[in-house]
Design a protein around this motif. Structure first.
Motif, short mmCIF file in Angstrom:
data_model
loop_
_atom_site.label_atom_id
_atom_site.label_comp_id
_atom_site.label_asym_id
_atom_site.label_seq_id
_atom_site.Cartn_x
_atom_site.Cartn_y
_atom_site.Cartn_z
N ASP A 109 -0.06 -2.99 20.39
CA ASP A 109 -0.25 -1.57 20.66
C ASP A 109 1.03 -0.77 20.45
OD1 ASP A 109 -2.88 -2.06 21.30
OD2 ASP A 109 -2.57 -1.98 23.46
N LEU A 110 2.16 -1.31 20.90
CA LEU A 110 3.43 -0.60 20.71
C LEU A 110 3.82 -0.55 19.24
CD1 LEU A 110 5.48 -1.82 23.79
CD2 LEU A 110 4.74 0.51 23.31
N ASP A 111 3.59 -1.64 18.52
CA ASP A 111 3.88 -1.63 17.09
C ASP A 111 3.05 -0.57 16.38
OD1 ASP A 111 5.74 -3.64 17.28
OD2 ASP A 111 4.40 -5.22 16.56
N LEU A 112 1.78 -0.48 16.73
CA LEU A 112 0.92 0.53 16.11
C LEU A 112 1.36 1.94 16.48
CD1 LEU A 112 -2.58 -1.14 16.48
CD2 LEU A 112 -1.22 -0.88 14.41
N ALA A 113 1.81 2.14 17.70
CA ALA A 113 2.31 3.45 18.11
C ALA A 113 3.54 3.83 17.29
CB ALA A 113 2.63 3.46 19.60
N ILE A 114 4.42 2.88 17.05
CA ILE A 114 5.61 3.15 16.23
C ILE A 114 5.20 3.50 14.80
CG2 ILE A 114 7.66 2.08 15.20
CD1 ILE A 114 7.89 0.48 17.87
N ILE A 115 4.28 2.72 14.24
CA ILE A 115 3.81 3.00 12.88
C ILE A 115 3.17 4.39 12.81
CG2 ILE A 115 2.10 2.34 11.13
CD1 ILE A 115 2.63 -0.61 12.05
N GLN A 116 2.35 4.72 13.79
CA GLN A 116 1.69 6.03 13.82
C GLN A 116 2.71 7.16 13.92
OE1 GLN A 116 -1.53 6.34 13.30
NE2 GLN A 116 -1.48 8.54 13.37
N ARG A 117 3.72 6.98 14.78
CA ARG A 117 4.75 8.01 14.94
C ARG A 117 5.50 8.22 13.63
NH1 ARG A 117 8.73 5.69 18.37
NH2 ARG A 117 9.74 5.09 16.45
N GLU A 118 5.88 7.15 12.98
CA GLU A 118 6.63 7.26 11.73
C GLU A 118 5.76 7.83 10.62
OE1 GLU A 118 9.92 6.94 11.53
OE2 GLU A 118 9.77 6.57 13.68
N ARG A 119 4.48 7.46 10.62
CA ARG A 119 3.55 7.98 9.61
C ARG A 119 3.41 9.49 9.72
NH1 ARG A 119 -2.04 8.98 9.07
NH2 ARG A 119 -2.82 8.51 6.98
N SER A 120 3.47 10.01 10.95
CA SER A 120 3.33 11.46 11.14
C SER A 120 4.49 12.24 10.53
CB SER A 120 3.19 11.79 12.63
OG SER A 120 4.41 11.56 13.30
N LYS A 121 5.60 11.56 10.26
CA LYS A 121 6.77 12.21 9.67
C LYS A 121 6.77 12.16 8.14
CE LYS A 121 9.61 10.60 13.53
NZ LYS A 121 10.73 9.70 13.87
N ASP A 172 2.61 13.47 2.22
CA ASP A 172 1.32 12.91 1.78
C ASP A 172 1.52 11.77 0.79
OD1 ASP A 172 -0.15 14.59 3.40
OD2 ASP A 172 -0.54 16.06 1.82
N LYS A 173 2.50 11.90 -0.09
CA LYS A 173 2.78 10.86 -1.07
C LYS A 173 3.22 9.57 -0.37
CE LYS A 173 5.49 9.89 -5.21
NZ LYS A 173 6.48 10.40 -6.17
N GLU A 174 4.08 9.70 0.63
CA GLU A 174 4.54 8.52 1.37
C GLU A 174 3.40 7.89 2.17
OE1 GLU A 174 9.20 9.65 2.30
OE2 GLU A 174 7.61 10.66 3.44
N LYS A 175 2.52 8.73 2.75
CA LYS A 175 1.37 8.21 3.49
C LYS A 175 0.45 7.41 2.56
CE LYS A 175 1.23 11.84 6.97
NZ LYS A 175 0.51 13.02 7.46
N ASN A 176 0.20 7.95 1.37
CA ASN A 176 -0.64 7.23 0.40
C ASN A 176 -0.02 5.90 0.00
OD1 ASN A 176 -2.71 9.12 0.33
ND2 ASN A 176 -1.74 10.30 -1.31
N LYS A 177 1.30 5.90 -0.19
CA LYS A 177 1.99 4.66 -0.55
C LYS A 177 1.87 3.64 0.59
CE LYS A 177 6.46 3.01 -2.22
NZ LYS A 177 7.83 3.39 -2.58
N LEU A 178 2.06 4.08 1.83
CA LEU A 178 1.93 3.20 2.98
C LEU A 178 0.52 2.63 3.05
CD1 LEU A 178 2.87 1.93 5.67
CD2 LEU A 178 2.22 4.09 6.77
N MET A 179 -0.48 3.47 2.89
CA MET A 179 -1.86 3.02 2.96
C MET A 179 -2.16 2.00 1.86
SD MET A 179 -3.11 4.20 5.66
CE MET A 179 -4.73 3.52 5.37
N ASN A 180 -1.64 2.24 0.66
CA ASN A 180 -1.85 1.28 -0.43
C ASN A 180 -1.23 -0.07 -0.12
OD1 ASN A 180 -3.39 3.04 -1.98
ND2 ASN A 180 -1.59 3.86 -3.04
#
Length: 117
Positions: free
Chosen positions: A74-86, A89-97
């Protein structure tokens, strides 16, 4: 066991008082009070992830030893979510891929908030 009870167990096992443990911790350049550690140990509050990592170093244990496997995830996912919010859109797409390529058996759906379900 709760995070607080784990902290208390490791603190006692290592022979630290709450104040002694607080002196070993460094949060934003300051030590942590024994009162704060007491609050963690009775599960009134929880330390932040950086402090949990410091506790693991002091106690010579893994995060899962303090948190348990489910809480660690849960904490790892919270960290990933927090960083993703920063991210852009291009970086989010790259992360999702990257995630999709490594976890191709997962059902990838997004809700309206952009969070992965």
């Amino acid at each position: 066991m709760t995070l607080g009870s784990q902290i208390k167990m490791y603190r006692i096992r290592n022979g630290f008082s709450q104040d002694e443990l607080g002196e070993l911790l460094n949060v934003n350049g300051e030590t942590v009070s024994g009162k704060t550690i007491s609050s963690w140990e009775v599960d009134r509050t929880e330390p932040k992830m950086g402090t949990i990592e410091q506790l693991c170093t002091i106690f010579k244990c893994q995060k899962t030893d303090l948190l348990g496997p489910d809480k660690h995830i849960d904490l790892d996912l919270a960290i990933i979510q927090r960083e993703r919010s920063k991210m852009s859109d291009k970086e989010k797409n790259k992360l999702m891929n990257i995630l999709k390529a490594n976890f191709d058996d997962y059902n990838w759906e997004e809700d309206d908030s952009g969070n992965i379900e």
